[in-house]
Motif scaffolding. Structure first.
Motif, PDB file in Angstrom:
ATOM      1  N   GLU A  17       0.844  -1.201   0.000  1.00  0.00           N
ATOM      2  CA  GLU A  17       0.000   0.000   0.000  1.00  0.00           C
ATOM      3  C   GLU A  17       0.882   1.255   0.000  1.00  0.00           C
ATOM      4  O   GLU A  17       0.583   2.232  -0.692  1.00  0.00           O
ATOM      5  N   GLN A  46      -4.817  10.180  -4.966  1.00  0.00           N
ATOM      6  CA  GLN A  46      -4.735   8.716  -4.957  1.00  0.00           C
ATOM      7  C   GLN A  46      -3.607   8.265  -4.007  1.00  0.00           C
ATOM      8  O   GLN A  46      -3.764   7.299  -3.257  1.00  0.00           O
ATOM      9  N   GLU A  50      -3.876   5.815  -0.750  1.00  0.00           N
ATOM     10  CA  GLU A  50      -3.072   4.591  -0.557  1.00  0.00           C
ATOM     11  C   GLU A  50      -2.385   4.616   0.815  1.00  0.00           C
ATOM     12  O   GLU A  50      -2.281   3.582   1.478  1.00  0.00           O
ATOM     13  N   HIS A  53      -4.847   3.492   3.151  1.00  0.00           N
ATOM     14  CA  HIS A  53      -5.012   2.022   3.135  1.00  0.00           C
ATOM     15  C   HIS A  53      -3.937   1.370   4.004  1.00  0.00           C
ATOM     16  O   HIS A  53      -4.221   0.451   4.777  1.00  0.00           O
ATOM     17  N   GLU A  94      -3.119  -1.983 -10.057  1.00  0.00           N
ATOM     18  CA  GLU A  94      -4.296  -2.220  -9.203  1.00  0.00           C
ATOM     19  C   GLU A  94      -4.766  -3.674  -9.299  1.00  0.00           C
ATOM     20  O   GLU A  94      -5.216  -4.254  -8.314  1.00  0.00           O
ATOM     21  N   VAL A  97      -2.635  -5.553  -7.020  1.00  0.00           N
ATOM     22  CA  VAL A  97      -3.026  -5.335  -5.617  1.00  0.00           C
ATOM     23  C   VAL A  97      -4.268  -6.176  -5.290  1.00  0.00           C
ATOM     24  O   VAL A  97      -4.350  -6.789  -4.215  1.00  0.00           O
ATOM     25  N   GLN A 127     -11.130  -2.556  -3.886  1.00  0.00           N
ATOM     26  CA  GLN A 127     -10.389  -2.897  -5.107  1.00  0.00           C
ATOM     27  C   GLN A 127     -11.287  -2.881  -6.344  1.00  0.00           C
ATOM     28  O   GLN A 127     -10.812  -2.582  -7.441  1.00  0.00           O
ATOM     29  N   GLU A 130     -11.168   0.714  -7.173  1.00  0.00           N
ATOM     30  CA  GLU A 130      -9.831   1.120  -7.628  1.00  0.00           C
ATOM     31  C   GLU A 130      -9.596   0.691  -9.083  1.00  0.00           C
ATOM     32  O   GLU A 130      -9.083   1.464  -9.893  1.00  0.00           O
TER      33      GLU A 130
HETATM   34 FE1  FEO Z   1      -4.758   0.337  -1.899  1.00  0.00          FE
HETATM   35 FE2  FEO Z   1      -5.081   1.097  -4.878  1.00  0.00          FE
HETATM   36  O1  FEO Z   1      -4.979  -0.219  -3.599  1.00  0.00           O
END
Ligand code: FEO
Length: 173
Positions: A17, A46, A50, A53, A94, A97, A127, A130
């Motif tokens: 992250e 963005q 993150e 996150h 993404e 991720v 996600q 995202e």
């Molecule tokens: Fe935290 Fe864009 O994934």
């Protein structure tokens, strides 16, 4: 208290992250350098999301009595061939991720860690958003390269300039 396998996997995810945050901050700097301030704004926000996150995982580890072990973060790329290539990179990132979040869910299931499984559902939903956001902008950029060129690019830039940061809502005490 989480078991070691789950804890190690979450500590690894904190790194990813934070890498994502680093990557999007780098993209923001690059967009600034080519005069696309709206894209730069969008990626800067963005990057902040993150970091949020990463902190969500960080706070979760602490709340379970675990030890947060921060890891080395690789340097991200610092330039791309075009905005379209940058968004292709972002969309692929993404997707990677999402795969990592899915692996965490599988570990939580294997380890019968229901609390972690529940916490991860927020990330599963996130996600979807995202990937959708990156994909939608990528599709717009593909249209730009096919048709009317720069005018449309600056329209997208204006759109992305309007994004504002919403800090995460603190859980009720
Ligand atoms: Fe935290 Fe864009 O994934």
């Amino acid at each position: 208290m989480m078991n070691e396998k789950m804890l190690d996997a979450i500590n690894e995810q904190i790194k990813w992250e934070l890498y994502s945050s680093y990557l999007y901050l780098s993209m923001s700097a690059w967009y600034n350098s080519i005069g696309l301030r709206g894209f730069a704004n969008w990626e800067r926000i963005q990057a902040m999301e993150e970091r949020d996150h990463a902190l969500k995982f960080y706070d979760y580890v602490l709340s379970r009595g675990g030890i947060v072990e921060l890891q080395v973060i690789d340097a991200p790329p610092s330039s791309w061939e075009s905005p379209e290539k940058a968004f292709e990179f972002q969309y692929a990132h993404e997707q990677s991720v999402t795969a990592k979040i899915n692996s965490l869910v599988e570990i939580a299931q294997e380890e019968r860690d229901h609390a972690t499984y529940n916490m991860l559902q927020w990330f599963v939903d996130e996600q979807v958003e995202e990937e959708d956001n990156a994909h939608a902008i990528l599709e717009q950029l593909k249209a730009v390269s096919d048709e009317t060129g720069k005018g449309l690019l600056f329209m997208i830039d204006k759109d992305l300039a309007a994004r504002v940061y919403h800090p995460p809502v603190a859980p009720a005490e």
